[in-house]
Design a protein around this motif. Structure first.
Motif, mmCIF file in Angstrom:
data_model
loop_
_atom_site.group_PDB
_atom_site.id
_atom_site.type_symbol
_atom_site.label_atom_id
_atom_site.label_comp_id
_atom_site.label_asym_id
_atom_site.label_seq_id
_atom_site.Cartn_x
_atom_site.Cartn_y
_atom_site.Cartn_z
ATOM 1 N N LYS A 66 0.852 -1.184 0.000
ATOM 2 C CA LYS A 66 0.000 0.000 0.000
ATOM 3 C C LYS A 66 0.893 1.241 0.000
ATOM 4 N N LYS A 67 0.313 2.360 -0.383
ATOM 5 C CA LYS A 67 1.088 3.599 -0.458
ATOM 6 C C LYS A 67 1.138 4.344 0.870
ATOM 7 N N GLY A 68 0.382 3.865 1.844
ATOM 8 C CA GLY A 68 0.258 4.594 3.104
ATOM 9 C C GLY A 68 1.581 4.879 3.795
ATOM 10 N N PHE A 69 2.481 3.900 3.830
ATOM 11 C CA PHE A 69 3.753 4.103 4.526
ATOM 12 C C PHE A 69 4.552 5.232 3.884
ATOM 13 N N ALA A 70 4.512 5.304 2.534
ATOM 14 C CA ALA A 70 5.261 6.341 1.818
ATOM 15 C C ALA A 70 4.642 7.710 2.067
ATOM 16 N N ARG A 71 3.318 7.771 2.056
ATOM 17 C CA ARG A 71 2.647 9.047 2.322
ATOM 18 C C ARG A 71 2.994 9.550 3.722
ATOM 19 N N ILE A 72 2.964 8.630 4.692
ATOM 20 C CA ILE A 72 3.282 9.018 6.073
ATOM 21 C C ILE A 72 4.719 9.511 6.173
ATOM 22 N N ALA A 73 5.638 8.814 5.508
ATOM 23 C CA ALA A 73 7.046 9.214 5.554
ATOM 24 C C ALA A 73 7.240 10.609 4.948
ATOM 25 N N PHE A 74 6.648 10.846 3.777
ATOM 26 C CA PHE A 74 6.816 12.139 3.113
ATOM 27 C C PHE A 74 6.097 13.261 3.870
ATOM 28 N N GLN A 75 4.884 12.967 4.355
ATOM 29 C CA GLN A 75 4.126 14.015 5.054
ATOM 30 C C GLN A 75 4.765 14.366 6.395
ATOM 31 N N THR A 76 5.359 13.364 7.034
ATOM 32 C CA THR A 76 6.085 13.634 8.277
ATOM 33 C C THR A 76 7.302 14.496 7.995
ATOM 34 N N GLU A 77 8.025 14.195 6.915
ATOM 35 C CA GLU A 77 9.162 15.008 6.510
ATOM 36 C C GLU A 77 8.705 16.431 6.137
ATOM 37 N N GLU A 78 7.622 16.485 5.372
ATOM 38 C CA GLU A 78 7.127 17.782 4.896
ATOM 39 C C GLU A 78 6.729 18.675 6.058
ATOM 40 N N SER A 79 6.133 18.071 7.100
ATOM 41 C CA SER A 79 5.717 18.861 8.260
ATOM 42 C C SER A 79 6.911 19.371 9.063
ATOM 43 N N ASN A 80 8.092 18.863 8.747
ATOM 44 C CA ASN A 80 9.305 19.286 9.464
ATOM 45 C C ASN A 80 10.354 19.844 8.495
ATOM 46 N N ASN A 81 9.853 20.410 7.368
ATOM 47 C CA ASN A 81 10.715 21.061 6.374
ATOM 48 C C ASN A 81 11.805 20.133 5.823
ATOM 49 N N PHE A 82 11.484 18.857 5.684
ATOM 50 C CA PHE A 82 12.384 17.855 5.100
ATOM 51 C C PHE A 82 13.757 17.822 5.795
ATOM 52 N N SER A 83 13.721 17.916 7.109
ATOM 53 C CA SER A 83 14.980 17.948 7.866
ATOM 54 C C SER A 83 15.231 16.685 8.692
ATOM 55 N N LEU A 84 14.310 15.715 8.658
ATOM 56 C CA LEU A 84 14.429 14.552 9.536
ATOM 57 C C LEU A 84 15.350 13.464 8.989
ATOM 58 N N ASP A 85 15.534 13.438 7.668
ATOM 59 C CA ASP A 85 16.346 12.402 7.021
ATOM 60 C C ASP A 85 15.920 11.004 7.482
ATOM 61 N N ILE A 86 14.640 10.711 7.291
ATOM 62 C CA ILE A 86 14.074 9.432 7.734
ATOM 63 C C ILE A 86 14.656 8.273 6.923
ATOM 64 N N LYS A 87 14.991 7.211 7.622
ATOM 65 C CA LYS A 87 15.444 5.969 6.993
ATOM 66 C C LYS A 87 14.329 4.931 7.107
ATOM 67 N N ILE A 88 14.073 4.219 6.015
ATOM 68 C CA ILE A 88 13.081 3.145 6.024
ATOM 69 C C ILE A 88 13.825 1.810 5.965
ATOM 70 N N VAL A 89 13.617 0.978 6.983
ATOM 71 C CA VAL A 89 14.308 -0.309 7.057
ATOM 72 C C VAL A 89 13.334 -1.431 6.689
ATOM 73 N N PRO A 90 13.570 -2.119 5.567
ATOM 74 C CA PRO A 90 12.724 -3.268 5.207
ATOM 75 C C PRO A 90 13.069 -4.460 6.099
ATOM 76 N N ILE A 91 12.052 -5.245 6.442
ATOM 77 C CA ILE A 91 12.254 -6.398 7.327
ATOM 78 C C ILE A 91 11.503 -7.601 6.766
ATOM 79 N N GLY A 92 12.182 -8.745 6.763
ATOM 80 C CA GLY A 92 11.545 -10.001 6.387
ATOM 81 C C GLY A 92 11.396 -10.888 7.610
ATOM 82 N N ILE A 93 10.165 -11.300 7.894
ATOM 83 C CA ILE A 93 9.899 -12.199 9.022
ATOM 84 C C ILE A 93 9.549 -13.571 8.466
ATOM 85 N N ASP A 94 10.202 -14.604 8.983
ATOM 86 C CA ASP A 94 9.971 -15.964 8.487
ATOM 87 C C ASP A 94 9.757 -16.905 9.671
#
Length: 450
Positions: free
Chosen positions: A144-172
């Motif tokens: 879903k696109k929700g995670f990307a929207r949240i990441a960008f909107q969170t950055e946008e609300s803080n003037n793109f200064s957070l430098d958020i990292k997204i860590v992919p995880i595989g659970i098995d």
């Protein structure tokens, strides 16, 4: 603890965390294996994005393997009742509002994004489930696109200064539902949201899709990912049938879940290549594998038992003698643990969604055993004149539970070994046909991997 201070530490949460972690990492799972933990950025604002196969157990898998406080995000409609909302905030879950949640949802999300900034800058990790819902399949479903929207909107609300990292995880999971199985949590290389800043400012939709596709590709590298739609079941069955030989071909001699995981991934890759190059051969292989699996299930044999092959009568007699000698230990453990264990199994059987079974069993197990141990010890104390006798009895309960579990597992395996030997000696027609199909499958799989 509530919406406005969800990132803060609390004594109540710490006590709950410590208790549940013990039951998760020590009692429920035989082994929890963390892979590539070094991929978690230090001193960075991180959003963790795991695959979602097993309901609550996925969240717990992250909670007890990531070395920082975590805050999860869930759809806002489950926060409708104040009492439930208070519980969700206590266990560190934030709401995320969607357009379908009615008027004012966008405005409410602005407050949520402010809280996500506080969560991240406080050193906590934010957890989003990009697949949206859970399903017990070995593949990454469309994100879903929700995670990307949240990441960008969170950055946008803080003037793109957070430098958020997204860590992919595989659970098995070695098994989604069973007790005392193995869990692997595999961390992938982090994605920098900053790589998409310029694109987002020019074309938000394009940036969101680009980040989504990037994450999806990285997540596929972290799990056993079966992409074939038509032959999904064939892939899923064959990886278990051929695992021993696949491991051997890769030089992985020890039979354990990490090695099985590596062998499964490689076989899936090679089978995918075979399907593309030889599509006309797939229907016959599919029919053969399903026919064999139906017979094996009917007889109650495991693939591991067939991979082991015949064992000597002398070896089986020694194992049988050992089980007879230790039978009193099993009886003591069974009698003293049958009520909490029986309630746990019964409760799990009442859950219709297979992927919620382990979650429900885990919660019931964590509550039932301590309660019954205390009650049984109180009753024992009423009849025991020795003050220290009750403490010895209480200590014996979890020990006897473990020993009874081992004994019962050994008994089931030995029973099937005797049954296998009996069928082989009597040349049972159905058994003979099953073994013929098994060897045909192994031969065909040899061709696939060659």
């Amino acid at each position: 603890m509530g919406f406005n201070n969800i990132e803060e530490k609390s004594l109540g949460y710490s006590l709950l965390y410590t208790t549940v972690r013990f039951w998760h990492n020590v009692v429920f799972y035989k082994k929890v294996i963390v892979v590539n933990k070094q991929n978690i950025p230090k001193d960075a604002n991180v959003i963790f994005t795991p695959n979602h196969q097993n309901a609550l157990m996925d969240a717990l898998a992250l909670l007890f393997t990531i070395p920082r406080r975590l805050v999860f995000m869930a759809r806002a409609d489950i926060f409708a009742k104040p009492a439930l909302a208070a519980i969700l905030y206590f266990i560190k879950i934030l709401p995320i509002y969607r357009s379908r949640d009615g008027k004012g949802s966008v405005q409410k999300n602005k407050a949520v994004f402010v809280r996500t900034v506080d969560v991240l800058t406080a050193g906590c990790g934010l957890v989003l489930l990009p697949e949206g819902s859970h399903e017990g399949v070995h593949k990454i479903r469309p994100l879903k696109k929700g995670f990307a929207r949240i990441a960008f909107q969170t950055e946008e609300s803080n003037n793109f200064s957070l430098d958020i990292k997204i860590v992919p995880i595989g659970i098995d999971y070695s098994n989604y539902q069973d007790f005392r199985t193995t869990l692997i949590v595999n961390f992938g290389a982090a994605i920098s949201v900053s790589d998409y800043y310029d694109q987002f400012k020019e074309n938000p939709a394009l940036a969101i899709n680009g980040l989504k596709d990037d994450l999806e590709g990285k997540m596929k590298e972290l799990i056993v990912n079966i992409e074939s739609e038509e032959y999904y079941e064939l892939y899923d069955l064959l990886k278990d049938i051929y695992n021993d030989k696949m491991r051997e071909s890769m030089g992985l001699t020890e039979r354990n879940h990490p090695n099985k995981f590596k062998a499964d991934r490689e076989l899936i890759r090679l089978l995918g290549r075979f399907e593309k190059e030889n599509p006309e051969e797939m229907p016959a292989l599919d029919k053969l594998v399903k026919s064999y699996s139906a017979k094996r299930n009917r007889y109650g044999f495991s693939n591991e038992l067939l991979q082991e092959g015949r064992v000597s009568v002398f070896s089986l007699m020694l194992k049988s003698a050992w089980l007879v000698a230790t039978l009193p230990v099993f009886i003591f453990g069974f009698l003293n643990n049958m009520l909490p264990w029986g309630i746990t199994v019964w409760a799990g059987s009442k859950i219709k969604d297979p992927q919620f079974k382990s979650s429900f069993k885990f919660v019931v197990l964590m509550l039932a055993f301590p309660i019954f141990y205390i009650l049984q010890t109180v009753v024992f104390a009423l009849f025991c004149e020795l003050s220290w006798g009750s403490w010895i009895y209480l200590l014996s309960l979890p020990i006897s539970a473990v020993l009874a579990w081992w004994w019962n597992s050994g008994f089931k395996h030995l029973k099937n070994q005797w049954k296998f030997l009996s069928f082989a000696k009597k040349s049972n027609p159905g058994f003979v046909k099953m073994m013929e199909e098994y060897h045909l499958i192994i031969g065909k799989a040899d061709e696939v991997v060659s």
